[in-house]
Design an enzyme around this catalytic site. Structure first.
Site, PDB file in Angstrom:
ATOM      1  N   ASP A 155      70.201  17.920  27.763  1.00  0.00           N
ATOM      2  CA  ASP A 155      71.336  18.793  27.479  1.00  0.00           C
ATOM      3  C   ASP A 155      70.780  20.185  27.234  1.00  0.00           C
ATOM      4  O   ASP A 155      69.566  20.374  27.093  1.00  0.00           O
ATOM      5  CB  ASP A 155      72.110  18.291  26.251  1.00  0.00           C
ATOM      6  N   SER A 156      71.669  21.150  27.153  1.00  0.00           N
ATOM      7  CA  SER A 156      71.243  22.524  26.911  1.00  0.00           C
ATOM      8  C   SER A 156      70.727  22.736  25.493  1.00  0.00           C
ATOM      9  O   SER A 156      70.088  23.746  25.215  1.00  0.00           O
ATOM     10  CB  SER A 156      72.409  23.484  27.175  1.00  0.00           C
ATOM     11  N   CYS A 213      82.529  18.572  26.476  1.00  0.00           N
ATOM     12  CA  CYS A 213      81.173  19.036  26.155  1.00  0.00           C
ATOM     13  C   CYS A 213      80.647  18.122  25.061  1.00  0.00           C
ATOM     14  O   CYS A 213      81.391  17.795  24.111  1.00  0.00           O
ATOM     15  CB  CYS A 213      81.205  20.488  25.672  1.00  0.00           C
ATOM     16  N   HIS A 258      78.778  18.653  22.710  1.00  0.00           N
ATOM     17  CA  HIS A 258      78.739  19.262  21.376  1.00  0.00           C
ATOM     18  C   HIS A 258      80.037  18.976  20.605  1.00  0.00           C
ATOM     19  O   HIS A 258      80.035  18.910  19.373  1.00  0.00           O
ATOM     20  CB  HIS A 258      78.593  20.791  21.480  1.00  0.00           C
ATOM     21  N   CYS A 283      75.439  16.958  29.474  1.00  0.00           N
ATOM     22  CA  CYS A 283      75.866  18.351  29.385  1.00  0.00           C
ATOM     23  C   CYS A 283      77.042  18.511  30.340  1.00  0.00           C
ATOM     24  O   CYS A 283      76.903  18.278  31.550  1.00  0.00           O
ATOM     25  CB  CYS A 283      74.715  19.275  29.790  1.00  0.00           C
ATOM     26  N   GLU A 301      75.959  24.297  16.918  1.00  0.00           N
ATOM     27  CA  GLU A 301      74.514  24.524  16.853  1.00  0.00           C
ATOM     28  C   GLU A 301      74.098  25.119  15.503  1.00  0.00           C
ATOM     29  O   GLU A 301      72.940  25.012  15.100  1.00  0.00           O
ATOM     30  CB  GLU A 301      74.077  25.459  17.981  1.00  0.00           C
TER      31      GLU A 301
END
Length: 269
Positions: free
Chosen positions: A10-11, A184, A186, A73, A152
Site C-alpha cells: 500500500d502507499s 481506500c 485507510h 491500495c 496517517e
C-alpha cells in the site's frame, strides 16, 4: 500446498487494515508487507506516477518469491492494476473486485456510494464494475482527500474528523444510498465516525475485509494454503521512517510490530 508468502503493499499504513483481515482469515500464512511511506499519498498522483510506483512495489515484493501479491491500495487497484496485471508472472489481486461484489449483493435500493482518493474516484473503476453487474445501479462517488492524512496522523475519532466526514458525505447521504464502499484501505480506521454519520440503515463495505475473504476462497480453490509458518511469520518494510510506522501500525493491526520493520530504498526497484 504452497508455503510461499503472501505479498501485500500500500502507499502507507492503510493496507494494514487489509493485512489484519488476512491474518484473521488465513492465520497460517506468512505475510510480507510493504508500505511506501516515503511516497505517500498515491491518491493525488498522476496515472503515470501511480503506474511507476506500482511496478516498483511489485518488483520489490517479487524479490521474496511470493505466491500472490495483494494491492491493498484503492488508488493502485483502480488506476494501475488493469494496465499492469499481465506484465508479471504472478497472480496480482486488488481491492476493487471483491468490494464491488459485496456491495451489489448488499444493496436493496440499488443506490451505492463510493468514497476514495482522487485517483480512485477519477478512474471510475468502481462505478464501471458496479454497472457491469446491473446497469440500473446508481452510483454516487466522492473524493475524500483529507481522510488519508487524518488516518496517517492518528485522527481516527476527533471533532475535526467528524466535521470533515460530514463535509464529504453530506451529499452522498442526501441521495439515500443504502450501501457505502470504503474505497481506500485507510478508511476503515474512520469507520466508527462514518457509521455514526451515515446511520444504521447504510451498510459499509470494508474493501480490505472483502479482499481477505476473496483471497481465502482463491487459496481454497487452488489448494495453495501454507502448511507451515516461518519464524518471522509477518515482515514489514517501509520506504521512510520506521518508528512512526511501528507506533501507528500497531494500532492498525491491534498487535505490536516493534522490531519487525525494515527500511528499504524503493527507488532501486
Amino acid at each position: 500446498m504452497n508455503n510461499k508468502s503472501i505479498g501485500v503493499f500500500d502507499s502507507g499504513l492503510g493496507g494494514l487494515t487489509a493485512v489484519k483481515q488476512i491474518m484473521t482469515e488465513l492465520p497460517n500464512e506468512n505475510i510480507i508487507y510493504f508500505g511506501d511511506t516515503g511516497r505517500v499519498p498515491y491518491g493525488t498522483r498522476s496515472r503515470e506516477t501511480i503506474l511507476k510506483y506500482t511496478r516498483s512495489d511489485i518488483r520489490f515484493l517479487k524479490t521474496f518469491d511470493v505466491k500472490i501479491i495483494v494491492i491493498a491500495c484503492g488508488t493502485a487497484s483502480s488506476a494501475a492494476l488493469p494496465m499492469i496485471k499481465n506484465e508479471f508472472d504472478i497472480p496480482i489481486v486488488g481491492v476493487i473486485d471483491a468490494a464491488v461484489y459485496a456491495a451489489v449483493r448488499a444493496t436493496k435500493n440499488k443506490k451505492i456510494g463510493v468514497i476514495g482518493t482522487s485517483g480512485t474516484i477519477k478512474s471510475r473503476e468502481y462505478e464501471n464494475q458496479i454497472k457491469e453487474y446491473d446497469s440500473d445501479m446508481r452510483v454516487f462517488s466522492r473524493e475524500c482527500p483529507m481522510f488519508v492524512p487524518l488516518v496517517e496522523n492518528g485522527y481516527f475519532d476527533t471533532p475535526v474528523t467528524k466535521l470533515i466526514v460530514e463535509e464529504y458525505l453530506e451529499e452522498i447521504r442526501r441521495h439515500g444510498v443504502d450501501t457505502l464502499i470504503l474505497g481506500c484501505t485507510h478508511y476503515p480506521l474512520l469507520e466508527k465516525v462514518i457509521h455514526e454519520y451515515m446511520g444504521d440503515d447504510v451498510t459499509l463495505i470494508n474493501s480490505g475485509a472483502e479482499v481477505a475473504k476473496y483471497l481465502k476462497k482463491k487459496l481454497d480453490c487452488e489448494n495453495a494454503h501454507s502448511g507451515q509458518t516461518d519464524e518471522n511469520q509477518y515482515r514489514y518494510y517501509v520506504s521512510d521512517d520506521i518508528s512512526s510506522f511501528e507506533q501507528l501500525g500497531g494500532i492498525f493491526l491491534e498487535r505490536e510490530i516493534n522490531g519487525q520493520v525494515n527500511k528499504i530504498d524503493i527507488e532501486k526497484y
